[in-house]
Design a protein around this motif. Structure first.
Motif, PDB file in Angstrom:
ATOM      1  N   LYS A 195      52.365  -2.931  76.311  1.00 22.47           N
ATOM      2  CA  LYS A 195      53.215  -3.260  75.350  1.00 22.47           C
ATOM      3  C   LYS A 195      54.283  -4.701  74.926  1.00 22.47           C
ATOM      4  O   LYS A 195      54.438  -6.002  75.086  1.00 22.47           O
ATOM      5  N   SER A 214      51.551   5.849  74.971  1.00 19.52           N
ATOM      6  CA  SER A 214      52.824   6.424  75.368  1.00 19.52           C
ATOM      7  C   SER A 214      53.260   7.385  76.293  1.00 19.52           C
ATOM      8  O   SER A 214      52.632   7.776  76.287  1.00 19.52           O
ATOM      9  N   TRP A 227      53.957   2.352  77.169  1.00 22.21           N
ATOM     10  CA  TRP A 227      54.913   2.180  75.683  1.00 22.21           C
ATOM     11  C   TRP A 227      55.994   3.223  75.610  1.00 22.21           C
ATOM     12  O   TRP A 227      55.612   4.180  76.471  1.00 22.21           O
TER      13      TRP A 227
END
Length: 337
Positions: A195, A214, A227
């Motif tokens: 990230k 994510s 992330w």
């Protein structure tokens, strides 16, 4: 010395891409390699400012009709009760409204999908650590199997970048989260992008990163490879005009600063399903795609307050959503001259 050779090799690769980047209309890009063929003027733009096609509920092409596990707890109470007492009658009914993609993950990636919506579950009463995907019912394939398929695809498409969104976790404890994250790390290894504030295609290619993960759980703070959750604009509407109205309302509030998804996926509620007993989600979606695609064509990526980033939909390989979204990046060319 080894590092120098790697750098020289990367520079040579970059110069090769410079010489072969696509010169025609972006809607005609080869969908399996569209990122690597983008004009070099777009390589330095933040990835969150590009228009990126995605699939909603990516892994629903292999839902298990025969599994005895109950309908997941995200479904309406009435549907859960009916499934409990009338499973042979209700399960096929749930199944045809739960499938959002009929194509496998590799087919979706070949079609140009670069954002995958992955909803993870541990089956109730399952004493193993196996994890599955779910939407109403659970899949027949495990998460690890699909991740390995994605890794294999990436190996043969070294300039394509994927955003994998892990969310809607069902039945996972902390230990299962840790095991899932270790699986992600073991499968993708050096392809995982840590990230950071901003990334673009050029620096991703140079560093060999192809996967952005994510993760919608607070455990992400313990891992540099994970992330933050990506906002998903979900309209929760079963009609195209109502969905478009809601997305326009969201746009008026301004776009998030990083990645975000505008979902053009329609929602079938129990009332709608009961009033359309002979139809399926696919019937609903495909009948509204022409109107939804007209809205998509009018969108513009970038950093403006009303710009879009990822646009995700259902039955992605059976519509023109992917080339339509990719072509939106032509709107960025005037700002990069």
């Amino acid at each position: 010395m080894k590092q120098l050779y790697v750098q020289l090799g990367q520079q040579k690769e970059m110069s090769t891409v410079d010489a072969t980047s696509f010169q025609g209309s972006l809607k005609d890009l080869p969908t399996d390699n569209w990122m690597s063929h983008l004009p070099c003027a777009l390589w330095d733009l933040p990835l969150c400012n590009l228009a990126i096609p995605g699939s909603h509920n990516t892994v629903t092409y292999c839902l298990d009709k025969n599994n005895r596990s109950p309908v997941d707890l995200t479904q309406p109470d009435m549907l859960q009760k009916l499934d409990k007492y009338m499973k042979p009658l209700i399960r096929p009914f749930v199944y045809k409204w739960a499938i959002t993609q009929e194509s496998g993950v590799k087919e979706q990636l070949d079609a140009g999908v670069r954002y995958c919506d992955l909803r993870i579950a541990h089956r109730p009463n399952d004493h193993s650590n196996d994890l599955y995907f779910y939407h109403g019912v659970y899949t027949t394939v495990t998460v690890e199997t699909v991740l390995k398929e994605i890794r294999e695809w990436l190996d043969s498409h070294p300039r394509e970048v994927l955003i994998l969104s892990f969310s809607h976790f069902l039945g996972l404890n902390q230990e299962l989260h840790r095991l899932l994250i270790e699986t992600i790390k073991n499968v993708f290894v050096t392809k995982l992008c840590p990230k950071t504030e901003s990334i673009n295609l050029r620096n991703l290619w140079q560093l060999g990163y192809q996967v952005i993960i994510s993760y919608e759980h607070n455990i992400l703070n313990q891992y540099e490879e994970l992330w933050a959750p990506i906002p998903y604009w979900w309209a929760n509407k079963c009609k195209a005009d109502a969905l478009i109205e809601e997305l326009e309302r969201r746009k008026q509030r301004g776009r998030p600063g990083g990645f975000f998804v505008a979902g053009i996926n329609l929602t079938e509620d129990l009332k709608y399903i009961c009033s359309h007993p002979t139809e399926s989600l696919k019937d609903l979606v495909m009948s509204t795609y022409p109107e939804l695609l007209e809205w998509v064509k009018a969108q513009c990526p970038g950093s403006g307050t009303e710009s879009i980033n990822i646009i995700a939909g259902d039955f992605i390989t059976e519509s023109q959503l992917v080339p339509t979204v990719i072509a939106l990046n032509e709107n960025l060319m005037q700002w990069t001259q």
